[in-house]
Design a protein around this motif. Sequence first.
Motif, mmCIF file in Angstrom:
data_model
loop_
_atom_site.group_PDB
_atom_site.id
_atom_site.type_symbol
_atom_site.label_atom_id
_atom_site.label_comp_id
_atom_site.label_asym_id
_atom_site.label_seq_id
_atom_site.Cartn_x
_atom_site.Cartn_y
_atom_site.Cartn_z
ATOM 1 N N LEU B 11 0.837 -1.062 0.018
ATOM 2 C CA LEU B 11 0.087 -0.212 -0.001
ATOM 3 C C LEU B 11 0.784 1.129 0.153
ATOM 4 O O LEU B 11 0.435 2.351 -0.667
ATOM 5 C CB LEU B 11 -0.862 -0.052 1.323
ATOM 6 C CG LEU B 11 -1.890 1.034 1.228
ATOM 7 C CD1 LEU B 11 -3.002 1.054 0.030
ATOM 8 C CD2 LEU B 11 -2.474 1.171 2.815
ATOM 9 N N ILE B 12 2.085 1.141 0.745
ATOM 10 C CA ILE B 12 2.757 2.395 0.761
ATOM 11 C C ILE B 12 3.480 3.010 -0.418
ATOM 12 O O ILE B 12 3.336 3.845 -0.940
ATOM 13 C CB ILE B 12 4.040 2.189 1.608
ATOM 14 C CG1 ILE B 12 3.460 1.775 3.201
ATOM 15 C CG2 ILE B 12 4.943 3.306 1.718
ATOM 16 C CD1 ILE B 12 4.640 1.164 4.234
ATOM 17 N N VAL B 13 3.819 1.792 -1.430
ATOM 18 C CA VAL B 13 4.371 2.153 -2.785
ATOM 19 C C VAL B 13 3.345 2.668 -3.516
ATOM 20 O O VAL B 13 3.572 3.401 -4.214
ATOM 21 C CB VAL B 13 5.096 0.688 -3.308
ATOM 22 C CG1 VAL B 13 5.634 0.930 -4.524
ATOM 23 C CG2 VAL B 13 6.095 0.190 -2.432
ATOM 24 N N GLN B 14 2.118 1.805 -3.481
ATOM 25 C CA GLN B 14 1.071 2.499 -4.184
ATOM 26 C C GLN B 14 0.622 3.799 -3.938
ATOM 27 O O GLN B 14 0.333 4.691 -5.123
ATOM 28 C CB GLN B 14 -0.172 1.390 -4.039
ATOM 29 C CG GLN B 14 -0.107 0.136 -4.591
ATOM 30 C CD GLN B 14 -1.175 -0.696 -4.744
ATOM 31 O OE1 GLN B 14 -2.340 -0.334 -4.582
ATOM 32 N NE2 GLN B 14 -1.237 -1.871 -5.274
ATOM 33 N N THR B 15 0.562 4.049 -2.619
ATOM 34 C CA THR B 15 0.157 5.687 -2.304
ATOM 35 C C THR B 15 1.167 6.518 -2.834
ATOM 36 O O THR B 15 0.898 7.490 -3.643
ATOM 37 C CB THR B 15 0.039 5.815 -0.780
ATOM 38 O OG1 THR B 15 -0.891 4.794 -0.527
ATOM 39 C CG2 THR B 15 -0.586 7.143 -0.661
ATOM 40 N N SER B 51 9.879 5.852 -17.692
ATOM 41 C CA SER B 51 9.912 5.466 -16.219
ATOM 42 C C SER B 51 8.950 5.872 -15.386
ATOM 43 O O SER B 51 8.366 5.029 -14.324
ATOM 44 C CB SER B 51 11.058 6.183 -15.672
ATOM 45 O OG SER B 51 10.852 7.315 -15.258
ATOM 46 N N THR B 52 7.828 6.908 -15.810
ATOM 47 C CA THR B 52 6.666 6.806 -15.093
ATOM 48 C C THR B 52 5.747 5.582 -15.512
ATOM 49 O O THR B 52 5.108 5.260 -14.328
ATOM 50 C CB THR B 52 5.822 8.101 -15.735
ATOM 51 O OG1 THR B 52 6.581 9.120 -15.795
ATOM 52 C CG2 THR B 52 4.688 8.265 -15.000
ATOM 53 N N PHE B 53 5.738 5.131 -16.604
ATOM 54 C CA PHE B 53 4.856 3.932 -16.917
ATOM 55 C C PHE B 53 5.290 2.895 -16.029
ATOM 56 O O PHE B 53 4.935 1.730 -15.803
ATOM 57 C CB PHE B 53 4.774 3.810 -18.299
ATOM 58 C CG PHE B 53 3.733 4.905 -19.010
ATOM 59 C CD1 PHE B 53 2.474 4.858 -18.725
ATOM 60 C CD2 PHE B 53 4.265 6.096 -19.682
ATOM 61 C CE1 PHE B 53 1.767 5.957 -19.211
ATOM 62 C CE2 PHE B 53 3.557 6.982 -20.234
ATOM 63 C CZ PHE B 53 2.224 6.839 -19.850
ATOM 64 N N VAL B 54 6.867 2.664 -16.118
ATOM 65 C CA VAL B 54 7.180 1.432 -15.507
ATOM 66 C C VAL B 54 7.087 1.710 -13.948
ATOM 67 O O VAL B 54 6.698 0.534 -13.433
ATOM 68 C CB VAL B 54 9.027 1.588 -15.802
ATOM 69 C CG1 VAL B 54 9.601 0.728 -15.006
ATOM 70 C CG2 VAL B 54 9.208 1.437 -17.134
ATOM 71 N N LEU B 55 7.070 2.742 -13.569
ATOM 72 C CA LEU B 55 6.666 2.820 -11.821
ATOM 73 C C LEU B 55 5.314 2.407 -11.895
ATOM 74 O O LEU B 55 4.960 1.593 -10.787
ATOM 75 C CB LEU B 55 6.907 4.352 -11.549
ATOM 76 C CG LEU B 55 6.455 4.677 -10.303
ATOM 77 C CD1 LEU B 55 7.292 3.889 -9.191
ATOM 78 C CD2 LEU B 55 6.352 6.112 -10.040
ATOM 79 N N LEU B 56 4.180 3.013 -12.660
ATOM 80 C CA LEU B 56 3.085 2.284 -12.597
ATOM 81 C C LEU B 56 3.134 0.729 -12.724
ATOM 82 O O LEU B 56 2.158 0.414 -11.709
ATOM 83 C CB LEU B 56 2.221 2.955 -13.634
ATOM 84 C CG LEU B 56 1.653 4.584 -13.568
ATOM 85 C CD1 LEU B 56 0.987 4.901 -14.642
ATOM 86 C CD2 LEU B 56 0.821 4.383 -12.198
ATOM 87 N N THR B 57 3.724 0.195 -13.618
ATOM 88 C CA THR B 57 3.608 -1.319 -13.859
ATOM 89 C C THR B 57 4.144 -1.851 -12.677
ATOM 90 O O THR B 57 3.596 -2.870 -12.142
ATOM 91 C CB THR B 57 4.462 -1.386 -14.993
ATOM 92 O OG1 THR B 57 3.994 -0.661 -16.218
ATOM 93 C CG2 THR B 57 4.137 -3.178 -15.543
ATOM 94 N N LEU B 58 5.257 -1.380 -12.146
ATOM 95 C CA LEU B 58 5.786 -2.030 -10.986
ATOM 96 C C LEU B 58 4.846 -1.889 -9.399
ATOM 97 O O LEU B 58 4.640 -2.882 -8.860
ATOM 98 C CB LEU B 58 7.055 -1.501 -10.458
ATOM 99 C CG LEU B 58 8.042 -1.789 -11.711
ATOM 100 C CD1 LEU B 58 9.590 -1.289 -11.061
ATOM 101 C CD2 LEU B 58 8.564 -3.276 -11.564
ATOM 102 N N ALA B 59 4.250 -0.685 -9.369
ATOM 103 C CA ALA B 59 3.336 -0.611 -8.354
ATOM 104 C C ALA B 59 1.897 -1.021 -8.423
ATOM 105 O O ALA B 59 1.493 -1.727 -7.633
ATOM 106 C CB ALA B 59 3.391 0.931 -7.954
ATOM 107 N N PHE B 60 1.362 -0.912 -9.590
ATOM 108 C CA PHE B 60 -0.144 -1.490 -9.760
ATOM 109 C C PHE B 60 -0.236 -2.779 -10.512
ATOM 110 O O PHE B 60 -1.268 -3.130 -10.710
ATOM 111 C CB PHE B 60 -0.785 -0.369 -10.115
ATOM 112 C CG PHE B 60 -0.767 0.908 -9.528
ATOM 113 C CD1 PHE B 60 -1.768 0.949 -8.257
ATOM 114 C CD2 PHE B 60 -0.186 1.975 -9.532
ATOM 115 C CE1 PHE B 60 -1.955 2.024 -7.406
ATOM 116 C CE2 PHE B 60 -0.185 3.008 -8.968
ATOM 117 C CZ PHE B 60 -1.065 3.029 -7.877
ATOM 118 N N GLY B 61 0.844 -3.201 -10.956
ATOM 119 C CA GLY B 61 0.528 -4.492 -11.609
ATOM 120 C C GLY B 61 0.282 -4.149 -13.073
ATOM 121 O O GLY B 61 0.027 -2.747 -13.395
ATOM 122 N N LYS B 62 0.524 -5.144 -14.077
ATOM 123 C CA LYS B 62 0.416 -4.676 -15.394
ATOM 124 C C LYS B 62 -0.804 -4.473 -16.094
ATOM 125 O O LYS B 62 -0.984 -3.677 -16.994
ATOM 126 C CB LYS B 62 1.099 -5.785 -15.948
ATOM 127 C CG LYS B 62 0.873 -7.164 -16.008
ATOM 128 C CD LYS B 62 1.658 -7.883 -16.498
ATOM 129 C CE LYS B 62 1.589 -9.532 -16.039
ATOM 130 N NZ LYS B 62 1.873 -9.555 -14.451
#
Lengths: 181, 166, 115
Positions: B11-15, B51-62
């Motif tokens: 949750l921390i990473v996602q927030t 890298s924005t989209f890479v961060l989204l992928t890593l945090a919220f799943g693909k």
Amino acid sequence: MVEIIISVFLVFMVIGALIALETTDLLSSVISIGAVGFALSICFLLVGAPDIAITQMVVEVLSLVILIRATIRHDLTTIDGDRDFFGLMATLALIFALLLLGLPAFLSLPPFGTPAMSQMMESPARHYLSGGLRETGAANIVASVILDYRAYDTLGEATVLFTSILGALAILRVYSRKKKS
Amino acid sequence: MNQNKQPGMSLIVQTVARWLKGFIFLYGVYIIFYGHLSPGGGFAGGVIVASTFVLLTLAFGKERSLGKLGKLLASELDSLGALMFLLIAVLGIAWGRIFFLNFIEKAVPTGNFKLFSAGIIPLCNVAIGIKVAASLFMIFIILAVIRVQEVKGRRRLVTTEKRRKE
Amino acid sequence: MIYAMCFILFLIGLYGATCKKNIVKIILGLVVMEYAVNLFLVLQGWRKNGQAPILDGRTNLEEFAARAVDPVPQALVLTSIVIGLGILSLMVAIAIRLYERYGTFDVTEMKRLKG
């Protein structure tokens, strides 16, 4: 002063590269490569190349993510050790001979701090520096070089990037073609 | 890796990712648009946008990240960037018979050191930025959805992406 | 002196690319070689007490041309870094394909299993 700082960072990079190549854990070797890359970014910043420093830093982050994400998950069994003894010794002797042959060439270069353009009267770099603002209007001379004076290089770079991505996509294709005939 | 109910990280990473994604994207766009005035340019800015989209992928799943920028759209953007760059180059031929001619008038109307001061260079930066961002995101998503699994005693490359009906 | 150390870094990458068995280590060796070449090219352009080749509105143009570092190697290296990322992803793709085929990252195993 800059020379001493860069020497320290280079020693750090050499040690980091050796650790990355010699350790048995793949995760720690990938992270050591990341440390080498960030030290390289600081070196770029010190020699007056902030464009390359930014690019190197973000590329390093992305390549670390790719390496960790794609390779670490598969194989955690450690493969350590080198190839067979005779081949290893032959290769090391070859590398040592290359070192002995190459060092005089590197030591005979002009000393650090004297670029090639300062020894020639007419060089393209001088022209870019003195006329870049007037001819292209860009304040960042590197941008004016890569996108105006030498835009062919950038076109070729875009082609190479496109081709390598295409190659990776073709190699990792999962769906096989439906068997019709 | 993300086989459990909630895909992605904690949750921390996602927030934090939810707060930071806009700023990172904005910084990448700033780097692209001001590449001719300050350090940066299309290459660095494109990698930051990717890298924005890479961060989204890593945090919220693909699934969520692919919902925002699908693979098909990424490949189209990749081609669009390359074609835009070539189109600017060919316009130079149409204008003055030179490939990559800087045909827009320089330092008019605002003078040097302004956003619209360098002819085609900002346009080329935008094209390069779109191309680099799309292609790097595409290669990341390809490497992220593919894994090697044992299927019936043989190793196969499998994808975790849902196949679209054709 | 600094150039010689760049050369040593290059040779370390060469050692990793030629002597290691793990294919990920070989990729890392190639990456180290690329770092060494990029750093050597950029160091070539440094001028003593130089400044970055970016103008601001205040500096005089002649003084800038006498002090700024060489922009040409920087332009070459800037494109080469992004190409390096593309090449790295290509190599990782090939490594994953080889893992799918042979079940290992070991190069000597692959040679034996080729059959």
